[in-house]
Each structure stands twice: as structure tokens, then as C-alpha cells.
Motif scaffolding. Structure first.
Motif, mmCIF file in Angstrom:
data_model
loop_
_atom_site.group_PDB
_atom_site.id
_atom_site.type_symbol
_atom_site.label_atom_id
_atom_site.label_comp_id
_atom_site.label_asym_id
_atom_site.label_seq_id
_atom_site.Cartn_x
_atom_site.Cartn_y
_atom_site.Cartn_z
ATOM 1 N N SER A 1 0.833 -1.201 0.000
ATOM 2 C CA SER A 1 0.000 0.000 0.000
ATOM 3 C C SER A 1 0.869 1.252 0.000
ATOM 4 C CB SER A 1 -0.906 -0.008 1.236
ATOM 5 O OG SER A 1 -1.445 1.265 1.449
ATOM 6 N N ALA A 2 1.917 1.212 0.809
ATOM 7 C CA ALA A 2 2.743 2.405 0.957
ATOM 8 C C ALA A 2 3.539 2.699 -0.316
ATOM 9 C CB ALA A 2 3.698 2.221 2.145
ATOM 10 N N GLY B 1 4.161 3.037 -3.926
ATOM 11 C CA GLY B 1 3.340 3.147 -5.126
ATOM 12 C C GLY B 1 3.757 4.373 -5.901
ATOM 13 N N LEU B 2 2.776 4.996 -6.515
ATOM 14 C CA LEU B 2 3.077 6.190 -7.294
ATOM 15 C C LEU B 2 3.628 7.303 -6.420
ATOM 16 C CD1 LEU B 2 -0.108 6.098 -9.505
ATOM 17 C CD2 LEU B 2 2.213 5.534 -10.192
ATOM 18 N N GLY B 3 3.284 7.258 -5.119
ATOM 19 C CA GLY B 3 3.791 8.268 -4.200
ATOM 20 C C GLY B 3 5.308 8.330 -4.247
ATOM 21 N N TYR C 1 -5.576 9.667 -7.961
ATOM 22 C CA TYR C 1 -4.543 8.635 -8.104
ATOM 23 C C TYR C 1 -4.781 7.819 -9.371
ATOM 24 C CZ TYR C 1 -1.061 5.546 -5.835
ATOM 25 O OH TYR C 1 0.067 4.842 -5.493
ATOM 26 N N PHE D 1 1.554 10.671 3.157
ATOM 27 C CA PHE D 1 1.076 10.057 1.915
ATOM 28 C C PHE D 1 1.850 8.783 1.620
ATOM 29 C CE2 PHE D 1 0.624 9.507 -2.661
ATOM 30 C CZ PHE D 1 -0.707 9.854 -2.884
ATOM 31 N N SER E 1 0.784 5.875 3.619
ATOM 32 C CA SER E 1 -0.652 5.548 3.518
ATOM 33 C C SER E 1 -1.409 5.849 4.806
ATOM 34 C CB SER E 1 -0.875 4.076 3.155
ATOM 35 O OG SER E 1 -0.334 3.791 1.901
ATOM 36 N N LEU E 2 -1.078 6.978 5.455
ATOM 37 C CA LEU E 2 -1.739 7.311 6.714
ATOM 38 C C LEU E 2 -2.992 8.150 6.496
ATOM 39 C CD1 LEU E 2 1.385 8.224 8.844
ATOM 40 C CD2 LEU E 2 -0.074 6.213 9.090
ATOM 41 N N ILE F 1 -6.395 2.979 6.227
ATOM 42 C CA ILE F 1 -5.898 1.778 5.562
ATOM 43 C C ILE F 1 -5.116 0.886 6.519
ATOM 44 C CG2 ILE F 1 -4.151 1.043 3.900
ATOM 45 C CD1 ILE F 1 -5.284 3.493 2.244
ATOM 46 N N SER G 1 -5.600 -0.620 -1.946
ATOM 47 C CA SER G 1 -5.694 -0.252 -0.533
ATOM 48 C C SER G 1 -6.503 1.025 -0.333
ATOM 49 C CB SER G 1 -4.294 -0.100 0.076
ATOM 50 O OG SER G 1 -3.741 1.163 -0.221
ATOM 51 N N LEU G 2 -6.663 1.802 -1.387
ATOM 52 C CA LEU G 2 -7.495 3.008 -1.292
ATOM 53 C C LEU G 2 -8.972 2.688 -1.524
ATOM 54 C CD1 LEU G 2 -5.164 5.480 -3.199
ATOM 55 C CD2 LEU G 2 -6.001 5.816 -0.872
HETATM 56 N N1 TRP Z 1 1.080 5.418 -0.260
HETATM 57 C C1 TRP Z 1 0.657 5.251 -1.611
HETATM 58 C C2 TRP Z 1 1.713 5.778 -2.554
HETATM 59 O O1 TRP Z 1 2.692 6.274 -2.098
HETATM 60 C C3 TRP Z 1 -0.643 5.916 -1.899
HETATM 61 C C4 TRP Z 1 -1.655 5.537 -0.915
HETATM 62 C C5 TRP Z 1 -2.214 4.330 -0.785
HETATM 63 C C6 TRP Z 1 -2.183 6.361 0.093
HETATM 64 N N2 TRP Z 1 -3.076 4.351 0.250
HETATM 65 C C7 TRP Z 1 -3.065 5.580 0.812
HETATM 66 C C8 TRP Z 1 -1.977 7.661 0.456
HETATM 67 C C9 TRP Z 1 -3.741 6.099 1.909
HETATM 68 C C10 TRP Z 1 -2.652 8.178 1.553
HETATM 69 C C11 TRP Z 1 -3.526 7.399 2.282
HETATM 70 O O2 TRP Z 1 1.573 5.691 -3.731
#
Ligand code: TRP
Length: 456
Positions: free
Chosen positions: A36-37, A39-41, A118, A239, A242-243, A247, A336-337
Motif C-alpha cells: 500500500s505504501a 506506489g506512485l507516491g 490517483y 502520503f 498511507s496514513l 488503511i 488499498s485506497l
Molecule cells: N502510499 C501510496 C503511494 O505512495 C498511496 C496511498 C495508498 C495512500 N493508500 C493511501 C496515500 C492512503 C494516503 C492514504 O503511492
């Protein structure tokens, strides 16, 4: 590593018999949370935000944010999940009382809002995967890549079609495949992404002029740091972990009662940070080598990466593998979103899962239309001086997620502290107890107020 599954969690959530299955192993949980953490972030957002805020000093603030407030809130979300074994809204109500259910609803709303923009960027990764396959994306000339990218994102039909496709893929996984597919695949694909990033870094670092980018990324220049960048770094830390969207609460609810939470947090935080570091080392040296402006904005990764691929051995194959893995990383995050919004409808209104997924996916698509069109057809539409895409991104990062984090911190460190602290029961490091509480009770509200104050 044993089998990883979220099996039958959903059936048990609304049914009376709580045959709630857990993760097959702690590693399963850590990998899912890391999926989840990461990713595109990390790969898309992190490099361009670092580029916007002046490099090394921003990186330091980001790291400091992850390893203080970030981990404290990660632990707090895990605690809520583990104490209740439920997803956010139900969990907040169980622990805090009826009014607290609002905190859960707000976090589900955050997830919805984030997914709405996203999926637009997720759509870009699909498009770039296809263009890598055809070879169209492998152009060495960055000026041409730049204009290609801008033409592509400006096309309303393409933007919508690819965002829609990305959402369909997300929905399919959430309807059926979370249990076995994503988690099992994550074990292979996540390490593969890291290995591939290392390969691309090797090429990126050997480009002439690349060291300027490395210096920019790693040598802090504190003169570049403004109050705004401090808070941006904090938002990015939230971000990337994923806070604030419920999630980790949901994922933590599947953890076995005796799993060590603190080390799980450190693992997830480290993987998320490592992904960001690698992405920075991959993109920024290339940006400098190709003479791109580091503050070029959301297109940075999509312009710099193909230029590297065009100039490396086996570039065509690497490009395909890279965008495939990036798409996969984006999907483990988008799943996860979507999941918390779906879980909300299942838990609170007893909707069947399939209906919940279809309705939420369609609603997300509709909500995402302004974001998808904001690079082309609705380019000139501005709200408070920001494009529609920016305003959604901005609202989530600066209002929604901090609010979600504040609720989590308040619940854990104030409302249910005696209960919450028991999760640290067996820890030898006694200093953790007051430190954790202090971060949640004092530092989080200060940080959140600072973010809001800055934005007003
Ligand atoms: N963390 C993910 C990323 O970096 C994006 C993401 C997934 C997210 N779930 C989240 C961001 C919940 C904030 C809250 O791509």
C-alpha cells in the motif's frame, strides 16, 4: 514465508460468527502494508516534490517526518486495527463511542478523494506501458518527450479511458483477488521493482552530468527550505506511509494478537523510505543530466525515465518491465485506497461486496473526471488559483489526511490511552511509551495546526 491472505475477512465482518481470518504471517502483513505504501507516491510524486522544494534539505525533513510522527501514527493506526479487529468507522465507534464514528467516515472520504486523482496517474502508467511495448516512448530527446507527455495528458479521451481502465483493474482485484493474488504476487513483484530500480539507477548515475543531480538530492541546502516545504515534507511522509485514510487500521485488524507492532512499523516505514530514496536516485540525476528543470512538476518521472531507457542497454525490455512493475505498485496502493471505502459500505450498510465495489468504482471515476481533464480540456479552470487536479491533491494532502491523522492520534493517546499502551506491553525499550504518547498527544496536533495555519 507462509501463505499470506486476507481470507474471508469480509464475510466475517458483517456476519455474526467472527471467523475472521488473519494474515498468514507477520511478513504477509508487512508486505501488504508496504504494498500500500510503495506506489506512485514514491516513484511519481516524491521526485517531483523534492525537485520543487530544493532537494537535499527537503529529503532530510521528509526522513525526519517519517521516523517521528510518521511511525508514531502508523503504530497508532495499527493499534486501533488490532484492538478492534475492524475497519476504521466501526473501529472508531467501538473504541471511542458514537461520535468518533465520524472520524472513520472522514478517513474513508480521504481514501475516496485520493483514489479519484490517483487513478489518473495510474492511467498514465498503463499508457506508458503500452508505449514502451510499441517502442513509441523510447525517445532520447527530452524536448520531444516533454511535448509527447503534454500532448498525451491533454487528450481528454485518452486520459479518461486510461484512468477508467486503471479503476477497472483495481475493482477487479478488490472484488475477487485481494486474498491470494495481490499478496502472493507482492512477494515477487515488490522485490523485482526494487531490483529494477537499482538497475536503472546504475544507468542514471553514469549519465554525464548526473552527479549534479546526486548532489542536489543528497546535499542539504537549508537556504532552500521554507515553512511551506517543511509542511509539504510532512504531508508527503503521511502520503507515502498511507496514513490518515484508515488503511493501516484495516490492515492491522488482520494481525495476530501477538505480532510485534513496533518492528512491523519500522519495516513498513523503512520500505516506504527506501522506495522514495531509490526513486529520487533514479529520476533526479537523469533530470540534471538531461538539463530538465527539477521543478517541472507532475510529469517529471514520465519524462526523465523514457529518456534513460532510450540510452541504456536493453532499454526497451527495461522500459516494459519498469512500467509493468510501476503499474503493479500503483495497483497494490489503489487497491488499498478502494478497500476502506468498500469496507465502510459493507460494515455500515451491509452492502454486498460486489455492489459496493462497482458503485464506489463508478463514483470514483466520476469524481476523477475533473482531475483527468485538468491537464487538457479543463486546463484553465482554476479553484483558488489551482488546477482541478491540484486542488484534489492539495485538499487530500493538506486537509483530509492531517485531519484523519489527528483523530487517530487523539483516540489513541487520549481517549483510550490505558488500553492503547498495552500494545507496547512487552517492549524492553521503556522510553517508547512516553515518546509515542508525546508524539500523538502533543506533536501531532501542533503539526496539524501548523499545516492548517500555513494554508489559511
Ligand atoms: N502510499 C501510496 C503511494 O505512495 C498511496 C496511498 C495508498 C495512500 N493508500 C493511501 C496515500 C492512503 C494516503 C492514504 O503511492
Amino acid at each position: 514465508m507462509s501463505d499470506i491472505s486476507l481470507a474471508s475477512s469480509h464475510a466475517s465482518r458483517n456476519a455474526a460468527e467472527p471467523a475472521r481470518a488473519g494474515w498468514g504471517s507477520r511478513a504477509g502483513f508487512v508486505l501488504a502494508a508496504a504494498g500500500s505504501a510503495v506506489g506512485l507516491g514514491a516513484v511519481w510524486k516524491f521526485p517531483y516534490v523534492v525537485g520543487k522544494h530544493g532537494g537535499g534539505a527537503f529529503l532530510l525533513v521528509y526522513l525526519a517526518s517519517v521516523f517521528t510522527l510518521g511511525l508514531a501514527l502508523l503504530l497508532a493506526e495499527m493499534t486501533i486495527g488490532r484492538l478492534t479487529g475492524r475497519s476504521a468507522t466501526t473501529a472508531f465507534r467501538m473504541l471511542g463511542g458514537r461520535a468518533w464514528a465520524w472520524a472513520g467516515r472522514i478517513s474513508a472520504l480521504n481514501a475516496f478523494l485520493i483514489l479519484a486523482f490517483y487513478c489518473v496517474v495510474g492511467g498514465w502508467t498503463i499508457a506508458y506501458l503500452l508505449r514502451s511495448i510499441t517502442g513509441e516512448a523510447l525517445v532520447a530527446d527530452t524536448a520531444r518527450l516533454h511535448s509527447q507527455f503534454n500532448t498525451f495528458i491533454a487528450d481528454p479521451w485518452e486520459a479518461l479511458a486510461f484512468a477508467g481502465l486503471f479503476l477497472v483493474a483495481t475493482a477487479v482485484v478488490v472484488i475477487g483477488g485481494v486474498q491470494k493474488g495481490i499478496e502472493r504476487a507482492g512477494k515477487i513483484l515488490m522485490p523485482a521493482l526494487f531490483v529494477l530500480m537499482l538497475m536503472v539507477i546504475a544507468r542514471s548515475l553514469t549519465l554525464p552530468g548526473a552527479m549534479d543531480g546526486v548532489a542536489y538530492f543528497l546535499m542539504p541546502d537549508f537556504a532552500q527550505l521554507s515553512g511551506e516545504s517543511l509542511l509539504q515534507a510532512l504531508g508527503l511522509a503521511f502520503f507515502s506511509l498511507s496514513l490518515g485514510a484508515g488503511i493501516i487500521i484495516a490492515y492491522g485488524s488482520y494481525l495476530p494478537k501477538d505480532a510485534p507492532l513496533v518492528s512491523s512499523c519500522v519495516w513498513v516505514g523503512s520500505m516506504a523510505t527506501l522506495a522514495c530514496l531509490l526513486a529520487g536516485l533514479m529520476v533526479l540525476p537523469a533530470v540534471f543530466a538531461f538539463g530538465l528543470p527539477p521543478d517541472a512538476g507532475p510529469g517529471l518521472t514520465f519524462i526523465a525515465m523514457p529518456a534513460i531507457f532510450a540510452q541504456m542497454p536493453f532499454g526497451h525490455a527495461v522500459a516494459i518491465a519498469f512500467f509493468l512493475l510501476l503499474l503493479f505498485a500503483a495497483l497494490t496502493s489503489s487497491v488499498s485506497l478502494l478497500e476502506p471505502v468498500v469496507a465502510f459500505l459493507i460494515d455500515e450498510y451491509a452492502w454486498p461486496r460486489r455492489r459496493a465495489v462497482v458503485v464506489v468504482a463508478i463514483a470514483t471515476f466520476v469524481a476523477g473526471i475533473p482531475a483527468a481533464l485538468s491537464f487538457g480540456a479543463w486546463k484553465d479552470v482554476e479553484v483558488f488559483g489551482r488546477s482541478l487536479f491540484d486542488i484534489m491533491d492539495y485538499t487530500a494532502m493538506n486537509i483530509g489526511m492531517p485531519l484523519g491523522g489527528l483523530f487517530v492520534a487523539a483516540l489513541v493517546s487520549w481517549r483510550i490511552w490505558p488500553q492503547a499502551r498495552t500494545v507496547l506491553g512487552g517492549m524492553r525499550a521503556r522510553w517508547l511509551v512516553p515518546t509515542w504518547r508525546g508524539m500523538c498527544l502533543v506533536l501531532t496536533p501542533i503539526a496539524v495546526l501548523a499545516i492548517w495555519y500555513q494554508n489559511l
